[in-house]
Design an enzyme around this catalytic site. Structure first.
Site, PDB file in Angstrom:
ATOM      1  N   ASP A 265      -4.430  -0.840   4.058  1.00 18.77           N
ATOM      2  CA  ASP A 265      -4.539  -2.025   3.220  1.00 18.77           C
ATOM      3  C   ASP A 265      -5.763  -1.924   2.310  1.00 18.77           C
ATOM      4  OD1 ASP A 265      -3.757  -4.871   2.652  1.00 18.77           O
ATOM      5  OD2 ASP A 265      -5.773  -5.221   3.439  1.00 18.77           O
ATOM      6  N   GLU A 302      -2.370   1.499  -0.255  1.00 18.23           N
ATOM      7  CA  GLU A 302      -2.092   0.479  -1.255  1.00 18.23           C
ATOM      8  C   GLU A 302      -3.199   0.511  -2.300  1.00 18.23           C
ATOM      9  OE1 GLU A 302      -1.787  -4.407  -1.481  1.00 18.23           O
ATOM     10  OE2 GLU A 302      -3.315  -3.407  -0.269  1.00 18.23           O
TER      11      GLU A 302
END
Length: 569
Positions: A265, A302
């Site tokens: 993330d 990401e």
């Protein structure tokens, strides 16, 4: 057609009644009536379409795919399947639904955060080596991982290491003062220091709508840095102790729990965004450390930005989500025209002069110039975006077309849970993470109840049980496409070769693996399209509507239809 049908019935009925004494004419009456009925029924079927078609004789008898070339399924555990009737999805629910996922054809599951957290989404962790009690416990999770492996499914977990919760023990200690040993686990600065090194506010981006990045701490003259919110203080990666802690966290999940990889993330923000070199060096170090523990570990990052900015990150992140491709698919299907899109600030821009495939190949060339150790991760939507069905105005034909485009592309295709049954959803985030629909409401023993669905309800979405019984449903098309992909080397591991066509409503390319080739044709438009194809492409492998016609070197493709044509090997 209906008026012709009734007029014919009226004529034949009168004809029959006036000739009842004539057995020969009565026979003619019966035959005529039956003929008209068959014509009428046939016409109705053609109007509705005939469903998808797969020629399984052209495929390998066994699966030829291997992860990461296979499909991955993203799950928000809280909404997926509830087994203890507390209204919240749990780990046991995932275990019990592994058969469904195996039948779907996926080879990996990406689990959104599972660790203890004060929030419903759990992107702010308070304990990196445990499972949230609402979901279960660590032994239950380990059992699920083993069962998934028994189903030939790998487990990838969300690893949130850019920041912690403000309730994490590290941060609670850090707040106690400058002399606390955990003070430097986070980033603290006075107003004067902030003015010289940073700014109090930042611009909103596609991965964060927060603009305040420095936050007050009661009783302290210093502020702490939190890119996303004040409840999510960023870790200080200039501190070697923090880097060592994170390596040990990864080691724990790989060695002691047995997961197969991580979705990283906020990978762009480990250091402040302008420190690109530091960010890349960290990810190179993290990748090397994880590969020492598990050589085939899968790491996907990401990074929300333009491809030029992303390219250096490929040295440290061997897979990354292709946001440009997601928006290119969306815009091409919406506009019914082959276009590309690219990240721009907090949204995306459309380039109508560059095709989807041309933009894709340009991007891949940038990444391959940095490293050949890279796997693209393609998707339609995820937990941070409006669902693809809602973005396409709930048009089932277009949703099917988008899925066919996704599953015909190279890389690792990701499906967001519920996408395969046409779940809907628009922000705020809770409304794009609604409960999965397994059965009709009165029979659904697994449906979660942590929130009342607004978009994906029994009135708007057919549940799994209903769609499985409908051979032409969106779910069964997903199953057919994934299983087809799993049995085709060209569609799983083949390169993408651009194919030029003058029709803007067509998206056409070739997938090629050694001597095996598949010509992929997607009709983005509402009109029938005719395309001339090379002679070597002989056999229709897949048709999403089973209405395509191949005559010699010409293929006629119906509106919103996808057709795969295989070459002679």
């Amino acid at each position: 057609m209906i008026s012709i049908f009734y007029k014919s019935i009226f004529y034949l009925t009168n004809f029959g009644i006036t000739n009842l004494i004539n057995m020969k004419n009565r026979l003619k009456f019966s035959i005529g009536l039956l003929t008209i009925c068959m014509i009428f029924i046939s016409s109705c079927e053609q109007k509705k379409g005939k469903g998808f078609y797969v020629d399984k004789t052209l495929l390998s008898n066994t699966e030829v795919c291997a992860f990461p070339d296979a499909v991955t399924y993203e799950i928000f555990p809280q909404s997926f399947a509830d087994t203890n009737n507390d209204g919240i999805g749990d780990i046991n629910g995932i275990t019990q639904k592994l058969g469904y996922l195996q039948n779907l054809g996926i080879k990996a599951i990406w689990l959104m955060p599972i660790m203890p957290s004060p929030s419903y989404h759990k992107y702010d962790v308070v304990d990196y080596k445990d499972v949230h009690p609402n979901y279960g416990d660590l032994p239950t999770f380990k059992k699920m991982v083993q069962e998934a492996h028994n189903h030939d499914i790998k487990i990838i977990i969300d690893l949130i290491i850019n920041h912690t919760s403000d309730q994490h023990p590290w941060f609670l200690e850090s707040k106690k003062g400058k002399d606390n040993p955990y003070r430097d686990y986070y980033i603290w600065a006075t107003k004067t220091q902030i003015d010289s090194i940073s700014s109090m506010e930042k611009e909103a981006t596609g991965d964060s709508d927060n603009i305040t990045q420095w936050h007050d701490s009661e009783g302290s003259e210093e502020k702490y840095y939190g890119y996303f919110t004040g409840q999510m203080p960023d870790l200080n990666y200039d501190n070697p102790a923090v880097r060592e802690e994170v390596i040990n966290i990864g080691k724990f999940w790989l060695e002691e729990v047995g997961v197969d990889g991580f979705r990283m993330d906020a990978a762009k923000h480990i250091y402040e965004d302008h420190r690109v070199t530091d960010n890349v060096e960290w990810w190179k170090s993290f990748k090397a450390s994880m590969r020492k523990i598990k050589p085939d570990v899968y790491i996907v990052g990401e990074v929300w930005d333009k491809s030029d900015f992303i390219a250096p990150f490929t040295e440290g992140l061997p897979a990354m989500f292709n946001f440009d491709m997601a928006f290119s698919i969306l815009e091409s299907v919406k506009r019914e025209k082959n276009v590309s899109a690219y990240i721009e600030g907090s949204a995306w821009e459309v380039d109508e002069n560059t095709t989807l495939t041309s933009a894709y190949l340009t991007t891949m060339a940038k990444y391959q110039a940095v490293t050949d150790d890279f796997q693209d991760a393609v998707f339609l939507s995820n937990h941070d975006q409006n669902r693809i069905m809602s973005m396409l105005d709930n048009n089932l034909e277009k949703a099917g077309l988008a899925s066919a485009i996704l599953l015909s592309l190279p890389g690792t295709p990701y499906i967001y849970y519920g996408e395969e049954i046409g779940m809907r959803g628009k922000k705020p985030d809770e409304n794009i993470r609604e409960p999965f629909l397994w059965d009709t409401k009165e029979n659904d023993q697994f449906r979660t109840k942590w929130e009342e669905a607004i978009h994906s309800t029994d009135n708007t979405v057919d549940p799994v049980s209903v769609q499985l019984e409908n051979s032409h449903s969106l779910l069964n098309q997903y199953i057919a496409l994934i299983q087809l992909r799993n049995r085709s080397k060209a569609l799983t591991s083949g390169e993408l070769v651009e194919y030029q066509t003058k029709a803007p409503g067509l998206l056409v390319f070739i997938r090629k693996y050694e001597k095996e080739e598949v010509l992929v044709i997607h009709n983005l438009s509402e009109k029938i399209q005719n395309i001339e194809i090379p002679k070597r492409f002989e056999n229709i492998l897949f048709s999403s509507r089973n209405t395509s016609l191949k005559q010699g070197d010409q293929v006629q493709v119906s509106p919103y239809e996808s057709v795969f044509v295989q070459s002679e090997k």
